[in-house]
Design a protein around this motif. Structure first.
Motif, PDB file in Angstrom:
ATOM      1  N   ASN A  84      35.738  43.772  44.188  1.00 38.59           N
ATOM      2  CA  ASN A  84      35.313  44.324  43.082  1.00 38.59           C
ATOM      3  C   ASN A  84      34.363  44.235  43.057  1.00 38.59           C
ATOM      4  OD1 ASN A  84      38.297  44.825  42.996  1.00 38.59           O
ATOM      5  ND2 ASN A  84      38.201  42.749  41.957  1.00 38.59           N
ATOM      6  N   SER A  85      33.728  45.482  42.588  1.00 37.01           N
ATOM      7  CA  SER A  85      32.300  45.139  42.047  1.00 37.01           C
ATOM      8  C   SER A  85      32.123  46.054  40.797  1.00 37.01           C
ATOM      9  CB  SER A  85      31.466  46.270  43.759  1.00 37.01           C
ATOM     10  OG  SER A  85      30.336  46.060  43.283  1.00 37.01           O
ATOM     11  N   GLY A  86      31.308  44.942  39.836  1.00 35.39           N
ATOM     12  CA  GLY A  86      31.224  45.792  38.706  1.00 35.39           C
ATOM     13  C   GLY A  86      32.283  45.770  37.209  1.00 35.39           C
ATOM     14  N   THR A  87      32.211  45.384  36.564  1.00 37.01           N
ATOM     15  CA  THR A  87      32.605  45.703  35.383  1.00 37.01           C
ATOM     16  C   THR A  87      34.132  46.661  35.368  1.00 37.01           C
ATOM     17  OG1 THR A  87      31.153  44.521  33.894  1.00 37.01           O
ATOM     18  CG2 THR A  87      32.857  45.282  32.514  1.00 37.01           C
ATOM     19  N   VAL A  88      33.288  48.335  35.273  1.00 36.81           N
ATOM     20  CA  VAL A  88      34.895  49.172  35.575  1.00 36.81           C
ATOM     21  C   VAL A  88      35.669  49.366  37.073  1.00 36.81           C
ATOM     22  CG1 VAL A  88      34.969  51.136  36.093  1.00 36.81           C
ATOM     23  CG2 VAL A  88      32.975  50.562  34.484  1.00 36.81           C
ATOM     24  N   ALA A  89      35.428  48.304  37.639  1.00 33.89           N
ATOM     25  CA  ALA A  89      36.216  48.322  39.182  1.00 33.89           C
ATOM     26  C   ALA A  89      36.932  46.726  39.331  1.00 33.89           C
ATOM     27  CB  ALA A  89      35.306  48.146  39.995  1.00 33.89           C
ATOM     28  N   GLY A  90      36.264  45.764  37.667  1.00 29.96           N
ATOM     29  CA  GLY A  90      37.587  44.707  37.964  1.00 29.96           C
ATOM     30  C   GLY A  90      36.569  42.979  37.961  1.00 29.96           C
ATOM     31  N   GLN A  91      35.414  43.796  38.407  1.00 30.36           N
ATOM     32  CA  GLN A  91      34.564  42.263  38.710  1.00 30.36           C
ATOM     33  C   GLN A  91      34.573  41.197  37.151  1.00 30.36           C
ATOM     34  OE1 GLN A  91      30.635  42.885  40.855  1.00 30.36           O
ATOM     35  NE2 GLN A  91      30.843  40.655  41.286  1.00 30.36           N
ATOM     36  N   HIS A  92      35.481  40.486  37.289  1.00 30.29           N
ATOM     37  CA  HIS A  92      35.305  39.322  35.864  1.00 30.29           C
ATOM     38  C   HIS A  92      33.990  38.227  36.205  1.00 30.29           C
ATOM     39  CE1 HIS A  92      38.120  41.749  34.195  1.00 30.29           C
ATOM     40  NE2 HIS A  92      38.897  41.562  35.753  1.00 30.29           N
ATOM     41  N   ILE A  93      33.569  37.801  37.529  1.00 31.21           N
ATOM     42  CA  ILE A  93      32.763  36.690  37.809  1.00 31.21           C
ATOM     43  C   ILE A  93      31.994  37.396  38.331  1.00 31.21           C
ATOM     44  CG2 ILE A  93      32.514  34.622  39.076  1.00 31.21           C
ATOM     45  CD1 ILE A  93      36.140  34.139  38.284  1.00 31.21           C
ATOM     46  N   PHE A  94      30.171  37.657  38.431  1.00 32.36           N
ATOM     47  CA  PHE A  94      30.007  38.502  38.535  1.00 32.36           C
ATOM     48  C   PHE A  94      29.086  37.253  39.697  1.00 32.36           C
ATOM     49  CE2 PHE A  94      30.715  40.464  35.493  1.00 32.36           C
ATOM     50  CZ  PHE A  94      30.721  41.537  35.734  1.00 32.36           C
ATOM     51  N   HIS A  95      29.936  36.790  40.751  1.00 32.03           N
ATOM     52  CA  HIS A  95      28.935  36.093  42.065  1.00 32.03           C
ATOM     53  C   HIS A  95      30.191  37.034  43.396  1.00 32.03           C
ATOM     54  CE1 HIS A  95      27.823  32.468  44.443  1.00 32.03           C
ATOM     55  NE2 HIS A  95      28.496  33.192  45.116  1.00 32.03           N
ATOM     56  N   ALA A  96      30.112  37.767  43.733  1.00 26.90           N
ATOM     57  CA  ALA A  96      30.163  38.011  45.238  1.00 26.90           C
ATOM     58  C   ALA A  96      31.276  37.265  45.621  1.00 26.90           C
ATOM     59  CB  ALA A  96      29.662  39.279  46.227  1.00 26.90           C
ATOM     60  N   HIS A  97      32.400  38.019  45.565  1.00 28.08           N
ATOM     61  CA  HIS A  97      33.910  37.347  45.979  1.00 28.08           C
ATOM     62  C   HIS A  97      34.743  38.133  46.946  1.00 28.08           C
ATOM     63  CE1 HIS A  97      34.513  38.098  41.468  1.00 28.08           C
ATOM     64  NE2 HIS A  97      36.013  38.020  42.314  1.00 28.08           N
ATOM     65  N   LEU A  98      35.271  38.263  47.998  1.00 29.61           N
ATOM     66  CA  LEU A  98      36.058  38.975  48.317  1.00 29.61           C
ATOM     67  C   LEU A  98      37.347  37.900  48.362  1.00 29.61           C
ATOM     68  CD1 LEU A  98      36.887  41.057  50.952  1.00 29.61           C
ATOM     69  CD2 LEU A  98      36.094  39.427  52.382  1.00 29.61           C
ATOM     70  N   HIS A  99      38.470  38.691  48.191  1.00 25.83           N
ATOM     71  CA  HIS A  99      39.834  38.380  48.207  1.00 25.83           C
ATOM     72  C   HIS A  99      40.653  38.517  48.980  1.00 25.83           C
ATOM     73  CE1 HIS A  99      39.250  38.741  43.330  1.00 25.83           C
ATOM     74  NE2 HIS A  99      38.869  39.110  43.576  1.00 25.83           N
ATOM     75  N   VAL A 100      41.688  37.544  49.610  1.00 26.56           N
ATOM     76  CA  VAL A 100      42.441  37.796  50.894  1.00 26.56           C
ATOM     77  C   VAL A 100      43.481  37.558  50.325  1.00 26.56           C
ATOM     78  CG1 VAL A 100      42.479  36.743  52.713  1.00 26.56           C
ATOM     79  CG2 VAL A 100      40.571  37.072  51.984  1.00 26.56           C
ATOM     80  N   ILE A 101      44.762  38.366  49.597  1.00 28.60           N
ATOM     81  CA  ILE A 101      45.360  38.122  49.449  1.00 28.60           C
ATOM     82  C   ILE A 101      46.962  38.793  50.627  1.00 28.60           C
ATOM     83  CG2 ILE A 101      47.040  38.953  47.679  1.00 28.60           C
ATOM     84  CD1 ILE A 101      44.607  40.071  46.101  1.00 28.60           C
ATOM     85  N   PRO A 102      48.078  36.885  50.790  1.00 30.80           N
ATOM     86  CA  PRO A 102      48.567  37.654  51.743  1.00 30.80           C
ATOM     87  C   PRO A 102      50.016  38.287  51.222  1.00 30.80           C
ATOM     88  CG  PRO A 102      48.385  35.752  51.706  1.00 30.80           C
ATOM     89  CD  PRO A 102      47.507  35.833  50.353  1.00 30.80           C
ATOM     90  N   ARG A 103      50.800  38.955  51.818  1.00 34.44           N
ATOM     91  CA  ARG A 103      51.959  39.495  50.586  1.00 34.44           C
ATOM     92  C   ARG A 103      53.018  39.733  51.731  1.00 34.44           C
ATOM     93  NH1 ARG A 103      50.233  44.397  47.836  1.00 34.44           N
ATOM     94  NH2 ARG A 103      52.363  43.748  47.386  1.00 34.44           N
ATOM     95  N   PHE A 104      54.114  39.652  51.077  1.00 41.61           N
ATOM     96  CA  PHE A 104      55.092  39.531  51.350  1.00 41.61           C
ATOM     97  C   PHE A 104      56.507  40.804  51.514  1.00 41.61           C
ATOM     98  CE2 PHE A 104      52.571  35.597  50.449  1.00 41.61           C
ATOM     99  CZ  PHE A 104      52.811  34.878  51.814  1.00 41.61           C
ATOM    100  N   ALA A 105      57.023  40.202  52.279  1.00 38.59           N
ATOM    101  CA  ALA A 105      58.352  41.698  52.564  1.00 38.59           C
ATOM    102  C   ALA A 105      58.949  41.685  51.096  1.00 38.59           C
ATOM    103  CB  ALA A 105      58.851  41.266  54.068  1.00 38.59           C
ATOM    104  N   ASP A 106      59.463  40.712  50.525  1.00 39.47           N
ATOM    105  CA  ASP A 106      60.084  40.022  49.184  1.00 39.47           C
ATOM    106  C   ASP A 106      59.183  40.242  48.249  1.00 39.47           C
ATOM    107  OD1 ASP A 106      58.660  37.315  50.083  1.00 39.47           O
ATOM    108  OD2 ASP A 106      60.930  36.570  49.882  1.00 39.47           O
TER     109      ASP A 106
END
Length: 141
Positions: A84-106
């Motif tokens: 997320n980059s910028g407030t409008v894009a949903g960035q809430h903490i202004f230190h770059a961070h790459l979300h890694v979100i595992p997803r599950f079929a259930d």
């Protein structure tokens, strides 16, 4: 940055799982989806666009190590990975961070990717005429 949450980690909500010379992988201790976490540069960079080439390269390397750890520990069926980059894009903490979100079929929202919300008609800009736009989706840049 004296007030940056990621420059001054307190480890109340996350733990360092992996790191290299330029980046850390932090896993949330009480995530909404098990195994979720973020990769951050050690140096303060406000957005993804501020990363150096070395930080990009080491983020890439750490992302692949992170996937191996998550695959082994949680066995997800897929992943969402994004910035997320910028407030409008949903960035809430202004230190770059790459979300890694595992997803599950259930999961209730399995199959809903990160593009799901902006493909919806409810998220169209008020004055944007999608049907009559002059963007030719079949042409290449």
């Amino acid at each position: 940055m004296n007030d940056c949450e990621y420059c001054n980690l307190k480890f109340e909500e996350q733990r360092i799982v992996l790191e290299n010379e330029y980046c850390l992988y932090l896993q949330l201790l009480k995530p909404e989806i098990e195994g979720s976490g973020i990769i951050i540069p050690k140096a303060h960079r406000e957005t993804v666009f501020d990363l150096t080439e070395e930080e990009w390269r080491h983020t890439y390397l750490l992302l692949h190590e992170t996937k191996k750890v998550i695959d082994k520990e949680f066995g997800p069926d897929g992943y969402n990975v994004g910035w997320n980059s910028g407030t409008v894009a949903g960035q809430h903490i202004f230190h770059a961070h790459l979300h890694v979100i595992p997803r599950f079929a259930d999961e209730p929202f399995a199959g809903k990717g990160i593009r799901n919300w902006f493909k919806s008609k409810e998220n169209r800009r008020p004055n944007y005429d999608f049907e009559n736009s002059n963007i030719d989706s079949k042409s290449s840049p």
